[in-house]
Design a protein around this motif. Structure first.
Motif, short mmCIF file in Angstrom:
data_model
loop_
_atom_site.label_atom_id
_atom_site.label_comp_id
_atom_site.label_asym_id
_atom_site.label_seq_id
_atom_site.Cartn_x
_atom_site.Cartn_y
_atom_site.Cartn_z
N SER A 243 0.82 -1.22 0.00
CA SER A 243 0.00 0.00 0.00
C SER A 243 0.85 1.26 0.00
O SER A 243 0.34 2.35 -0.28
CB SER A 243 -0.94 0.00 1.21
OG SER A 243 -0.21 0.20 2.42
N ASN B 46 4.09 2.00 -5.44
CA ASN B 46 3.47 1.85 -6.75
C ASN B 46 3.97 0.53 -7.32
O ASN B 46 5.12 0.43 -7.75
CB ASN B 46 3.84 3.01 -7.68
CG ASN B 46 3.16 4.31 -7.27
OD1 ASN B 46 2.01 4.30 -6.84
ND2 ASN B 46 3.87 5.41 -7.39
N ASN C 188 -1.05 6.37 -2.51
CA ASN C 188 -2.10 5.39 -2.84
C ASN C 188 -3.35 5.63 -2.01
O ASN C 188 -4.48 5.51 -2.51
CB ASN C 188 -1.59 3.97 -2.62
CG ASN C 188 -0.57 3.55 -3.66
OD1 ASN C 188 -0.64 3.97 -4.81
ND2 ASN C 188 0.41 2.76 -3.26
N THR D 242 -5.10 8.58 -3.42
CA THR D 242 -5.78 8.22 -4.66
C THR D 242 -7.11 7.52 -4.37
O THR D 242 -8.13 7.82 -4.99
CB THR D 242 -4.88 7.29 -5.51
OG1 THR D 242 -3.67 7.97 -5.83
CG2 THR D 242 -5.58 6.89 -6.80
N HIS E 92 -8.88 -3.24 -9.27
CA HIS E 92 -7.59 -2.57 -9.36
C HIS E 92 -6.42 -3.53 -9.15
O HIS E 92 -5.35 -3.34 -9.74
CB HIS E 92 -7.52 -1.43 -8.33
CG HIS E 92 -8.31 -0.23 -8.73
ND1 HIS E 92 -7.80 0.78 -9.51
CD2 HIS E 92 -9.60 0.11 -8.49
CE1 HIS E 92 -8.71 1.70 -9.73
NE2 HIS E 92 -9.83 1.31 -9.13
N GLN F 57 -2.83 -2.80 -10.28
CA GLN F 57 -2.41 -1.68 -9.44
C GLN F 57 -2.49 -2.15 -7.98
O GLN F 57 -3.37 -1.77 -7.23
CB GLN F 57 -3.32 -0.47 -9.67
CG GLN F 57 -3.25 0.07 -11.10
CD GLN F 57 -4.30 1.14 -11.36
OE1 GLN F 57 -5.49 0.94 -11.09
NE2 GLN F 57 -3.87 2.28 -11.86
N GLY G 27 -0.72 -1.54 -5.40
CA GLY G 27 -0.57 -0.52 -4.36
C GLY G 27 -1.89 0.11 -4.00
O GLY G 27 -2.25 0.25 -2.83
N ILE G 28 -2.66 0.49 -5.03
CA ILE G 28 -3.98 1.09 -4.81
C ILE G 28 -4.93 0.06 -4.20
O ILE G 28 -5.69 0.38 -3.27
CB ILE G 28 -4.54 1.63 -6.13
CG1 ILE G 28 -3.71 2.83 -6.60
CG2 ILE G 28 -6.01 2.03 -5.98
CD1 ILE G 28 -4.11 3.38 -7.95
#
Length: 305
Positions: free
Chosen positions: A53, A56, A69, A72, A269, A275, A277-278
């Motif tokens: 988390s 990226n 993250n 975002t 995600h 993704q 991390g997100i």
């Protein structure tokens, strides 16, 4: 010099001590696989998702992102829409299921025959795989080949596009959740109903209380702990909803993200957009939401941690 009985006692104590240590060691050996399983499949993923988390990452390596993250996720309209969908579906499912399950449990508790039959009938949906149940609901609500629209057409009534309209799609998920969860609610309520002392009902009957008054002033107050348990487990399950949403609406919760839940957002995600991390940041936001709601439910039901 120690006497022979004393020497014998000392030897016996040493033997017992060795046997005790050997017995404890055997238990540790048996516990080791479970302990390793917890470390590998629970503790490590929690720590790794926390690390991801803050990066990226597409799953391998990654660059340091800090709290970007989380920013975002918290600034994403799709995330907050998935939160709204999750709470909307979960709230209305519990508003319907808990009172209805309690009423059915009260009715089953009063019958003098076939109690086990009714328990089995109501609990059957709960043991049905939710994926299979979602596929059945998809078939029943199909606009052209679905059984529901077939019968509505025979009656000359409108045949809506149940799973293509955002409003009706939400209620399709809600009704599926009610059908699947109500058996669990009935069984839990029945267990508590049968634990209420019959002396309370006998005393109230002597005082002239009607059956409805007994249900209102004896049964319901004694069920508050059960209702608290059902609320907490219901919210935790609702906030983790994924399988039926994925089967009916895919990762984006079609139509127009109207049924996408938080877990589906995380899956989209993480395993569709890579993704991680997100996705990991959204997971920890979900963890905080579940923690807050659990503590809130404990507070309003006067239960202590």
């Amino acid at each position: 010099m120690l006497s022979k009985p004393s020497q014998k006692n000392m030897v016996n104590d040493v033997i017992r001590s060795k046997n005790s240590k050997r017995s404890q060691l055997i238990w540790y050996v048996f516990l080791a696989p479970a302990f390793l399983g917890i470390l590998c499949f629970m503790v490590y993923p929690i720590i790794e998702s926390l690390r991801l988390s803050l990066f990226n990452s597409s799953g391998t390596g990654g660059t340091w992102a800090g709290l970007d993250n989380y920013k975002t996720v918290l600034s994403s309209g799709d995330f907050w829409r998935s939160v709204y969908n999750t709470f909307y579906i979960g709230l209305f499912q519990m508003i319907i299921t808990i009172p209805l399950g309690f009423i059915f449990a009260s009715m089953i508790n009063t019958v003098s025959f076939a109690k086990n039959f009714f328990k089995v009938i109501f609990f059957l949906p709960n043991v049905t795989a939710i994926v299979a149940a979602a596929m059945i609901f998809t078939f029943v609500l199909h606009p052209d080949m679905g059984l529901l629209n077939y019968f509505l057409g025979k009656l000359g009534l409108p045949t809506p596009l149940w799973l293509s309209n955002p409003g009706t799609a939400k209620w399709a998920i809600i009704l599926l959740g009610v059908w699947h969860w109500i058996g669990f609610v009935i069984i839990i309520c029945l267990a508590n109903l049968q634990a209420i002392s019959s002396e309370l009902y006998e005393a109230s009957t002597i005082d002239g209380a009607s059956g409805f008054q007994q249900w209102l002033f004896i049964t319901i107050p004694n069920m508050m702990g059960t209702f608290a348990f059902l609320l907490i487990t219901g919210w935790i399950g609702a906030l983790q909803r994924f399988n039926e949403v994925y089967v009916i609406g895919g990762t984006t919760g079609s139509p127009n993200r109207s049924i996408q839940t938080v877990v589906a957002y995380i899956y989209e995600h993480g395993f569709t957009g890579f993704q991680f991390g997100i996705a990991s940041a959204a997971t920890y936001v979900l963890f905080v939401i579940i923690l807050i709601f659990t503590m809130f439910n404990l507070k309003i039901t006067n239960m202590k941690l």
